[in-house]
Write an enzyme that holds these catalytic residues in place. Sequence first.
Site, PDB file in Angstrom:
ATOM      1  N   ASP A 100      34.246 -58.863  -2.859  1.00 13.69           N
ATOM      2  CA  ASP A 100      33.719 -58.166  -4.028  1.00 13.69           C
ATOM      3  C   ASP A 100      32.706 -57.127  -3.552  1.00 13.69           C
ATOM      4  O   ASP A 100      31.888 -57.399  -2.668  1.00 13.69           O
ATOM      5  CB  ASP A 100      33.041 -59.162  -4.973  1.00 13.69           C
TER       6      ASP A 100
ATOM      7  N   GLU B  95      36.455 -54.564  -9.099  1.00  8.78           N
ATOM      8  CA  GLU B  95      35.977 -54.291  -7.739  1.00  8.78           C
ATOM      9  C   GLU B  95      36.249 -55.458  -6.801  1.00  8.78           C
ATOM     10  O   GLU B  95      35.716 -55.511  -5.686  1.00  8.78           O
ATOM     11  CB  GLU B  95      34.476 -53.982  -7.758  1.00  8.78           C
TER      12      GLU B  95
ATOM     13  N   ASN C 181      28.517 -47.658 -10.173  1.00 11.93           N
ATOM     14  CA  ASN C 181      29.377 -46.895 -11.067  1.00 11.93           C
ATOM     15  C   ASN C 181      28.546 -46.194 -12.147  1.00 11.93           C
ATOM     16  O   ASN C 181      28.807 -45.034 -12.499  1.00 11.93           O
ATOM     17  CB  ASN C 181      30.396 -47.836 -11.700  1.00 11.93           C
TER      18      ASN C 181
ATOM     19  N   ASP D  29      35.505 -44.730  -8.129  1.00  7.71           N
ATOM     20  CA  ASP D  29      36.887 -44.807  -7.650  1.00  7.71           C
ATOM     21  C   ASP D  29      36.953 -44.516  -6.161  1.00  7.71           C
ATOM     22  O   ASP D  29      37.688 -45.174  -5.413  1.00  7.71           O
ATOM     23  CB  ASP D  29      37.760 -43.804  -8.411  1.00  7.71           C
TER      24      ASP D  29
END
Length: 403
Positions: free
Chosen positions: A275, A319, A283, A292
């Site tokens: 993770d 993620e 983000n 991204d």
Amino acid sequence: MRSTSSIYVAVVVLVLTMGAGSYVDMENDSMHARHLEISTALERMGRLNQELTNMLLISVLEQNTLRTASYDTVDQDLEATIKSVSNLTRKLALSEEISALSAERDKLHVTEEAALRLMRQDRWKEAQQLLFADTYVMAKKIYEINSETAVGALTGELAMSAAHFERIRLGAQVTRVGALLLLLWVGTMFSRRLRQEMAEQARLQDAITASNHALEEKVSERTAELEAANRQLESLSATDGLTGLANRRKFDLEWELEWQRASRQGLPLAVAMVDVDQFKAYNDHYGHQAGDVCLKVVAQTLSSAVQRSGELAARYGGEEFVVILPGLGTAEAVAVLERVRAAVQALGLPHAKAALAGVVTISAGVASCVPRPGDDSASLVQAADAAMYRAKLAGRNRVEAGW
């Protein structure tokens, strides 16, 4: 169709002319035999008549009745011959002449019978007067002339009949030759047409063959394109659109296959859950496009670390990533993920909201076991996931082992 009709016509004409020719030959042979029999009978009539005349004349001149001993026999033979000729000429134009000749012979027979009776009574002079009388001599002469006339008429009729049958035979032969020529012509036309049709069929067959080849090539091309499209579609259906790694569906399929293989072979199987640390904060701070890019970079690092056969890196969701490591125990799997963790940190992607390093890092949980028949494959994934959360609770940017 016209050629077939011409063949039928020619065959019918041939059969008819052959039948007519055979009939003409039979009739001609029959006519010749009948005319020969009539001619022979007429000659016999003349001979027997002459024999009777000579018999009577010699007997009366010699006044010897022994000379007439065979008169009755010869006379009966003559009568039978006359009847035979009459029967044979009944259907001919000569029948009237023969009937008249028979009547004249009957008159002569009456005079001869009378003379014969006188001779048997020794009345020779009276018998001689009867046989040498002008009426008898004249009748005898007329009878002989009529006999010769009948023979001549018979000969003429025979010649005309022969000419008639010859004309019929010639006509039949000419018709037969015509029919044969028609058959030859029709056969030639039919052969030519057959060759043309065969050539056309060969041309059509070549065209069909070429068309089939072209169609087969087109089908092969379309099949190859379809297979390529199916492979591409299958690849797309098994690939995560953002990172290029295998997607969750592909992972589930491969995980079950590797679990069954490890169970059959008795080999260890490891799985790691990965993770990105504090990705939501990253983000929110840098934006979704930067997020991204961050996921793509982490995915490339994971993909570079798993190169052995059977190993697979996949995006598990959001993620989170998952890695399949066949044949590795816990310590070996932890070492692999430790290298991945270090590589991601070494990238130095800035992360202003990171509590520790100030760069993007990952946390990973690893679990490994030797699957046994009846074990649940999901339990090992859950163990790795639990280890990953322990790594996060322990401060992030670390690898924790499960079982």
